[in-house]
Design a protein around this motif. Structure first.
Motif, PDB file in Angstrom:
ATOM      1  N   SER A  33       6.293  12.037 -10.013  1.00  0.00           N
ATOM      2  CA  SER A  33       6.854  12.764  -8.885  1.00  0.00           C
ATOM      3  C   SER A  33       8.187  13.391  -9.269  1.00  0.00           C
ATOM      4  O   SER A  33       8.908  12.893 -10.122  1.00  0.00           O
ATOM      5  N   GLN A  34       8.530  14.470  -8.610  1.00  0.00           N
ATOM      6  CA  GLN A  34       9.749  15.201  -8.956  1.00  0.00           C
ATOM      7  C   GLN A  34      10.990  14.384  -8.648  1.00  0.00           C
ATOM      8  O   GLN A  34      11.961  14.423  -9.395  1.00  0.00           O
ATOM      9  N   GLY A  35      10.973  13.641  -7.552  1.00  0.00           N
ATOM     10  CA  GLY A  35      12.137  12.837  -7.192  1.00  0.00           C
ATOM     11  C   GLY A  35      12.452  11.803  -8.249  1.00  0.00           C
ATOM     12  O   GLY A  35      13.612  11.601  -8.615  1.00  0.00           O
ATOM     13  N   PHE A  36      11.435  11.153  -8.760  1.00  0.00           N
ATOM     14  CA  PHE A  36      11.636  10.144  -9.811  1.00  0.00           C
ATOM     15  C   PHE A  36      12.154  10.800 -11.074  1.00  0.00           C
ATOM     16  O   PHE A  36      13.067  10.280 -11.718  1.00  0.00           O
ATOM     17  N   ASN A  37      11.590  11.945 -11.432  1.00  0.00           N
ATOM     18  CA  ASN A  37      12.028  12.635 -12.654  1.00  0.00           C
ATOM     19  C   ASN A  37      13.485  13.065 -12.545  1.00  0.00           C
ATOM     20  O   ASN A  37      14.245  12.935 -13.504  1.00  0.00           O
ATOM     21  N   LYS A  38      13.889  13.564 -11.387  1.00  0.00           N
ATOM     22  CA  LYS A  38      15.276  13.991 -11.200  1.00  0.00           C
ATOM     23  C   LYS A  38      16.222  12.801 -11.283  1.00  0.00           C
ATOM     24  O   LYS A  38      17.287  12.887 -11.897  1.00  0.00           O
ATOM     25  N   LYS A  39      15.834  11.701 -10.662  1.00  0.00           N
ATOM     26  CA  LYS A  39      16.678  10.500 -10.677  1.00  0.00           C
ATOM     27  C   LYS A  39      16.816   9.964 -12.101  1.00  0.00           C
ATOM     28  O   LYS A  39      17.910   9.601 -12.539  1.00  0.00           O
ATOM     29  N   GLU A  40      15.709   9.910 -12.813  1.00  0.00           N
ATOM     30  CA  GLU A  40      15.730   9.409 -14.194  1.00  0.00           C
ATOM     31  C   GLU A  40      16.594  10.313 -15.071  1.00  0.00           C
ATOM     32  O   GLU A  40      17.395   9.836 -15.872  1.00  0.00           O
TER      33      GLU A  40
END
Length: 85
Positions: A33-40
């Motif tokens: 998911s994009q949210g996880f990728n951005k957070k990581e």
């Protein structure tokens, strides 16, 4: 009789249908998911910045030490030059 066996063997592969995979959802969709990728990425960027700041501070300390050492050596050299004359 041999002809019958061959014709049956030729038909067997057509009896099995190939499975079609959907492209809509893949394994591990939560991790993609994009949210996880951005957070990581944000965590990685923060770590890199902190690490670089630590390296810069260490280099500045090393530079200060070397400058002090150079000044000391220059003083020793000028004192030796004065004694020589």
């Amino acid at each position: 009789m041999l002809a019958t066996r061959i014709s049956v063997a030729r038909r067997l592969p057509s009896l099995f249908a190939a499975r079609g995979y959907s492209t809509g959802r893949s394994e591990g969709s939560v991790a993609q998911s994009q949210g996880f990728n951005k957070k990581e990425k944000a965590h990685e960027d923060q770590y890199v910045r902190q690490h670089e700041q630590q390296l810069i501070q260490k280099m500045k300390a090393d530079i200060a030490k070397k400058q002090a050492e150079l000044e000391d050596l220059q003083k020793q050299h000028s004192e030796l030059e004065k004694k020589k004359d």
